[in-house]
Write an enzyme that holds these catalytic residues in place. Structure first.
Site, PDB file in Angstrom:
ATOM      1  N   ASP A  52       0.838  -1.201   0.000  1.00 37.01           N
ATOM      2  CA  ASP A  52       0.000   0.000   0.000  1.00 37.01           C
ATOM      3  C   ASP A  52       0.868   1.244   0.000  1.00 37.01           C
ATOM      4  O   ASP A  52       2.081   1.173   0.135  1.00 37.01           O
ATOM      5  CB  ASP A  52      -0.853   0.032   1.280  1.00 37.01           C
ATOM      6  CG  ASP A  52      -1.992  -0.948   1.234  1.00 37.01           C
ATOM      7  OD1 ASP A  52      -2.340  -1.392   0.134  1.00 37.01           O
ATOM      8  OD2 ASP A  52      -2.525  -1.264   2.306  1.00 37.01           O
ATOM      9  N   LYS A  66      -3.078   3.440  -2.712  1.00 32.05           N
ATOM     10  CA  LYS A  66      -4.204   4.306  -3.045  1.00 32.05           C
ATOM     11  C   LYS A  66      -3.977   5.674  -2.454  1.00 32.05           C
ATOM     12  O   LYS A  66      -3.751   5.791  -1.268  1.00 32.05           O
ATOM     13  CB  LYS A  66      -5.498   3.747  -2.459  1.00 32.05           C
ATOM     14  CG  LYS A  66      -5.833   2.369  -2.951  1.00 32.05           C
ATOM     15  CD  LYS A  66      -6.848   1.731  -2.007  1.00 32.05           C
ATOM     16  CE  LYS A  66      -6.992   0.258  -2.334  1.00 32.05           C
ATOM     17  NZ  LYS A  66      -7.470  -0.501  -1.193  1.00 32.05           N
ATOM     18  N   MET A 102      -9.567   7.889   9.090  1.00 24.53           N
ATOM     19  CA  MET A 102     -10.072   8.426   7.820  1.00 24.53           C
ATOM     20  C   MET A 102     -11.118   9.510   8.062  1.00 24.53           C
ATOM     21  O   MET A 102     -12.116   9.591   7.351  1.00 24.53           O
ATOM     22  CB  MET A 102     -10.660   7.294   6.954  1.00 24.53           C
ATOM     23  CG  MET A 102      -9.593   6.300   6.530  1.00 24.53           C
ATOM     24  SD  MET A 102     -10.220   4.929   5.544  1.00 24.53           S
ATOM     25  CE  MET A 102     -10.632   3.751   6.823  1.00 24.53           C
TER      26      MET A 102
HETATM   27  N1  SAH Z   1      -5.059  -0.760   8.762  1.00 22.58           N
HETATM   28  C1  SAH Z   1      -4.649   0.568   9.169  1.00 22.58           C
HETATM   29  C2  SAH Z   1      -5.723   1.596   8.935  1.00 22.58           C
HETATM   30  C3  SAH Z   1      -6.075   1.777   7.473  1.00 22.58           C
HETATM   31  S1  SAH Z   1      -7.196   3.093   7.226  1.00 22.58           S
HETATM   32  C4  SAH Z   1      -4.224   0.541  10.635  1.00 22.58           C
HETATM   33  O1  SAH Z   1      -4.464  -0.445  11.333  1.00 22.58           O
HETATM   34  O2  SAH Z   1      -3.588   1.505  11.061  1.00 22.58           O
HETATM   35  C5  SAH Z   1      -6.094   4.461   6.954  1.00 22.58           C
HETATM   36  C6  SAH Z   1      -6.239   5.439   8.075  1.00 22.58           C
HETATM   37  O3  SAH Z   1      -5.432   5.068   9.165  1.00 22.58           O
HETATM   38  C7  SAH Z   1      -5.794   6.845   7.753  1.00 22.58           C
HETATM   39  O4  SAH Z   1      -6.784   7.565   7.058  1.00 22.58           O
HETATM   40  C8  SAH Z   1      -5.574   7.416   9.139  1.00 22.58           C
HETATM   41  O5  SAH Z   1      -6.796   7.709   9.771  1.00 22.58           O
HETATM   42  C9  SAH Z   1      -4.982   6.217   9.829  1.00 22.58           C
HETATM   43  N2  SAH Z   1      -3.502   6.244   9.796  1.00 22.58           N
HETATM   44  C10 SAH Z   1      -2.700   5.314   9.274  1.00 22.58           C
HETATM   45  N3  SAH Z   1      -1.404   5.627   9.468  1.00 22.58           N
HETATM   46  C11 SAH Z   1      -1.399   6.799  10.144  1.00 22.58           C
HETATM   47  C12 SAH Z   1      -0.370   7.648  10.647  1.00 22.58           C
HETATM   48  N4  SAH Z   1       0.912   7.347  10.501  1.00 22.58           N
HETATM   49  N5  SAH Z   1      -0.733   8.771  11.297  1.00 22.58           N
HETATM   50  C13 SAH Z   1      -2.022   9.087  11.457  1.00 22.58           C
HETATM   51  N6  SAH Z   1      -3.020   8.328  10.994  1.00 22.58           N
HETATM   52  C14 SAH Z   1      -2.734   7.194  10.357  1.00 22.58           C
END
Ligand code: SAH
Length: 259
Positions: free
Chosen positions: A37, A59, A175
């Site tokens: 990703d 994406k 998100m």
């Molecule tokens: N599977 C991932 C989440 C995927 S959805 C997990 O467990 O973390 C993607 C969302 O995750 C982003 O829109 C944001 O809300 C959050 N996110 C992922 N990485 C991040 C980061 N380094 N800092 C802040 N938000 C993050």
């Protein structure tokens, strides 16, 4: 290549390379193909051997580079060709990552599949900003939601709103940046206190991490003024109060009979 390919769904953590687990690093080191990703640490890909095929299916927000069906088919095709496929996903594969669909597609195709759990941004990003999602005497539960539904609607369900209005649980929103104005309106309309603490953590675990703390009523305005951008985790509830762990909070646990 020999027969016996398989797919491993690997959680890559929130962004920093040293927040991949040891098991994740080992899976990557053994991979023939890495399908990744957008939000995965680039260092992981730098270390791959030359024979390893790297496929970016990342994406950008609102743009699907490779449709989910295409990703599922790609995983199955490589595994059927006998390859060790690592599907590297941000955070944990099963937290809003569509990992469940990829897992199910492998099972349906008769392809061996397993999971390496990852450090989810839902927990790690608040932690890195000094926000405990539970804290003795303040909040004993948390609820993780996405503000981004399949229909493209951006709203909070009743349970999520109840967490905040009844101060029952910490609300962790992924998100949620573009939906923040709608979320604030929804919560205030549902009776949430305007001074409910909010912490917005952008790019957690990276050198660009930024933490914004604000009361609920001003959260959307402040985020707009500051140009808050995805990826960000939004935490709403008393645990997000400034100074909570320093004992200087004017909200939450001080003198709380629940403590
Ligand atoms: N599977 C991932 C989440 C995927 S959805 C997990 O467990 O973390 C993607 C969302 O995750 C982003 O829109 C944001 O809300 C959050 N996110 C992922 N990485 C991040 C980061 N380094 N800092 C802040 N938000 C993050």
């Amino acid at each position: 290549m020999t027969a016996g390919g398989h797919v491993t769904l690997v959680g890559a953590g929130p962004g920093a390379a040293d927040l991949l687990t040891y098991r994740a690093w080992r899976a990557v080191a053994r991979a023939d193909v890495v399908v990744h990703d957008r939000l995965v640490p680039v260092e992981v890909l730098d270390d791959l051997g030359e024979h390893v095929e790297v496929v970016d299916v990342g994406k950008a927000p609102g743009r699907h580079k490779v449709p989910q069906d295409g990703i599922n088919a790609l995983l199955v095709r490589h595994a059927r060709a006998g390859r060790r496929v690592v599907r590297l996903k941000g955070g944990d594969p099963f937290v809003f990552g569509r990992g469940g669909e990829e897992y199910a597609a492998c099972v349906a195709a008769g392809v061996a599949v397993d999971v390496v759990p990852g450090v989810s941004s839902a927990l790690a990003v608040p932690a890195l900003a000094g926000v405990p999602v539970t804290h003795r005497g303040t909040t004993t539960a948390f609820h993780v939601v996405t503000a981004h539904t399949r229909a493209g609607e951006q709203e909070l369900d009743d349970v999520a709103a109840g967490c905040v209005t009844q101060r029952a649980a910490t609300l962790v929103i992924l998100m949620g940046v573009s939906a923040l104005p709608a979320i604030v309106t929804r919560l205030l309309d549902a009776g949430a206190s305007p001074d409910t603490p909010v912490a917005i953590v952008e790019r957690g675990s990276t050198p660009d991490q930024r933490v914004t703390r604000v009361g609920l009523d001003l959260a959307a305005k402040r985020a707009d003024e500051l140009g808050v951008r995805a990826p960000a985790v939004i935490v709403i509830g008393d645990v997000a109060a400034h100074g909570l762990l320093e004992g200087t909070s004017d909200r939450g646990d001080v003198g709380d009979p629940r403590g």
